[in-house]
Design an enzyme around this catalytic site. Structure first.
Site, PDB file in Angstrom:
ATOM      1  N   ASN A  67       0.863  -1.176   0.000  1.00 18.38           N
ATOM      2  CA  ASN A  67       0.000   0.000   0.000  1.00 18.38           C
ATOM      3  C   ASN A  67       0.901   1.227   0.000  1.00 18.38           C
ATOM      4  O   ASN A  67       1.540   1.536   1.011  1.00 18.38           O
ATOM      5  CB  ASN A  67      -0.902  -0.017   1.237  1.00 18.38           C
ATOM      6  CG  ASN A  67      -1.766   1.223   1.325  1.00 18.38           C
ATOM      7  OD1 ASN A  67      -1.673   2.119   0.489  1.00 18.38           O
ATOM      8  ND2 ASN A  67      -2.608   1.279   2.335  1.00 18.38           N
ATOM      9  N   TYR A 159      -4.557  15.760 -11.785  1.00 21.20           N
ATOM     10  CA  TYR A 159      -3.552  14.848 -12.343  1.00 21.20           C
ATOM     11  C   TYR A 159      -2.359  15.659 -12.843  1.00 21.20           C
ATOM     12  O   TYR A 159      -1.195  15.357 -12.512  1.00 21.20           O
ATOM     13  CB  TYR A 159      -4.178  14.040 -13.480  1.00 21.20           C
ATOM     14  CG  TYR A 159      -3.220  13.144 -14.231  1.00 21.20           C
ATOM     15  CD1 TYR A 159      -2.830  11.921 -13.689  1.00 21.20           C
ATOM     16  CD2 TYR A 159      -2.718  13.508 -15.480  1.00 21.20           C
ATOM     17  CE1 TYR A 159      -1.950  11.088 -14.368  1.00 21.20           C
ATOM     18  CE2 TYR A 159      -1.843  12.684 -16.163  1.00 21.20           C
ATOM     19  CZ  TYR A 159      -1.464  11.479 -15.617  1.00 21.20           C
ATOM     20  OH  TYR A 159      -0.599  10.663 -16.288  1.00 21.20           O
ATOM     21  N   ALA A 160      -2.641  16.701 -13.616  1.00 18.31           N
ATOM     22  CA  ALA A 160      -1.562  17.538 -14.156  1.00 18.31           C
ATOM     23  C   ALA A 160      -0.802  18.228 -13.026  1.00 18.31           C
ATOM     24  O   ALA A 160       0.432  18.343 -13.066  1.00 18.31           O
ATOM     25  CB  ALA A 160      -2.138  18.562 -15.126  1.00 18.31           C
ATOM     26  N   ILE A 192      -0.037   7.910 -25.123  1.00 21.80           N
ATOM     27  CA  ILE A 192       0.528   6.573 -25.386  1.00 21.80           C
ATOM     28  C   ILE A 192      -0.624   5.576 -25.466  1.00 21.80           C
ATOM     29  O   ILE A 192      -1.594   5.686 -24.704  1.00 21.80           O
ATOM     30  CB  ILE A 192       1.507   6.163 -24.255  1.00 21.80           C
ATOM     31  CG1 ILE A 192       2.590   7.229 -24.035  1.00 21.80           C
ATOM     32  CG2 ILE A 192       2.141   4.804 -24.536  1.00 21.80           C
ATOM     33  CD1 ILE A 192       3.532   7.488 -25.204  1.00 21.80           C
TER      34      ILE A 192
END
Lengths: 252, 136
Positions: A67, A159-160, A192
């Site tokens: 974890n 996220y960025a 990707i």
């Protein structure tokens, strides 16, 4: 070129993802020992099956459930790895997740999840793995960041932000530990071909020629090769605190 | 655990981390000013000592001991060690020159005053703590 990665001990997170599994495959092909830190054991079986379909030996790949948000658990797992393999030469931080949604609609749990998975877990693990690397007076850390760290897009704000944090982490940690012969670098993949990018692929299909100079999505192998390049002392012994964009020219 | 035995290992660890020849390292040398140890060297040194002795080391162990001894009395205020805190530190670490334990000294600055002996004592303290835990 011989990257001299034979029997190097590699610890990797996110090894069951699209890019991660290719990184595992490439390290194994170079003769390295790969330890995947995973959340669920069943995913490791899937990874081994996938490797077998590529006729890559799974004799030197191991998994430890971990974890990444539990510092005590990380400590125990790293100790176990050291107990078994005696050293850790390379760490690849590849675990990540993204929830695509306009920022204004995200709830706190989404934000926590993205900052934790993409940034905090990576920091906790790296901190623990620095111990053996300090003792060895040698180590290479490669972080799998994202092109979104430097060029944003809609629906990926936390996220960025986390990936930009990872970039800053890479740069500053490189400064801290360089004198101890520990190199810290990152790759920044663009779009990707993976499960994670499927929604993006569907949306962007007609825009790709305009967005990417090379006119296509990248392949996991095009990322993994750069990871191995940065990991190897044969190719990158004088490279630290730097980033390789693997984005088909997206940011140009 | 004897100071002399710990000192031998500490000298080796400092030499490996900083390149300072072990025969030139003295008990009374300050880590930062006289041996040129920096914060990353200190991390390196602590990691290695942890590994050698199978203990968890914290440079703040001294501070924790001082706080425990002082009870409700404050050890520091906004990062500056109180006069009472300085007195307790002086008792714990007589190896640090009294004229350096002056009013206005911060918790951060205290670490800069640590000597090789201070480091040995932190190691011994932690070893003994671990032994006490095992006995209980």
């Amino acid at each position: 070129m011989n990257l001299k990665l034979e029997d190097k001990v590699v610890v990797l997170t996110g090894g069951t993802g699209g890019i991660g599994q290719q990184i595992c495959a490439d390290f194994l092909e170079e003769g390295a020992i790969v330890i995947c830190l995973i959340r669920k054991a069943e995913k490791f079986e899937k990874l081994k099956n996938w490797l077998s379909t590529k006729t890559i030996s799974t004799a030197k790949i191991y998994a430890n459930t971990c974890n990444l948000l539990d510092a005590n658990n990380i400590k125990a797992v790293v100790n176990e790895v050291i107990e078994t393999h005696k050293r850790i030469d390379i760490l690849v931080n590849c675990a990540g997740s993204v929830v695509e949604m306009p920022f204004a609609l995200l709830d706190e749990s989404h934000i926590d999840q993205m900052l934790n998975t993409n940034l905090k877990g990576m920091m906790l693990l790296t901190q623990e793995i620095l111990r053996p690397m300090f003792r060895q007076k040698e180590g290479a850390i490669v972080n799998v960041s994202s092109i979104t760290a430097i060029k944003g897009g809609r629906g990926i704000v936390p996220y960025a932000a986390a990936k930009a944090g990872m970039d800053a982490f890479t740069r500053t940690l490189a400064i801290e530990v360089g004198r101890k012969n520990i190199r810290v670098n990152a790759v920044r993949p663009g779009a990707i071909e993976t499960e994670m990018s499927k929604p993006l692929e569907a949306r962007m299909d007609k825009y790709i020629p305009d967005a990417m100079i090379l006119g296509r999505f990248g392949k996991p192998k095009e990322v993994s090769k750069a990871v191995l390049f940065l990991s190897s002392n044969e190719t990158a012994s004088y490279i630290t605190g730097t980033f390789i964009n693997i984005d088909g020219g997206f940011i140009v | 655990m004897e100071l002399a035995a710990v000192l031998e290992k500490v000298k080796t660890v400092i030499e490996n981390s900083t390149g300072t020849p072990r025969e030139t390292i003295q008990l009374e040398h300050t880590l930062f000013d006289e041996l040129g140890v920096d914060s990353i060297d200190l991390v390196d040194i602590l990691f290695e000592l942890e590994f050698l002795y199978k203990i968890q080391l914290k440079i703040s162990d001294i501070e924790s001991r001082a706080r425990a001894k002082m009870g409700d009395e404050p050890y520091e205020i906004d990062g500056t060690i109180t006069p009472a805190g300085l007195q307790v530190i002086g008792e714990f670490m007589p190896e640090i020159s009294k004229d350096k334990l002056v009013e206005g000294l911060t918790v951060h600055q205290l670490v800069q005053l640590f000597t090789v002996e201070s480091l040995c004592k932190i190691v011994i303290y932690r070893i003994e703590e671990e032994e006490r835990k095992k006995e209980n």
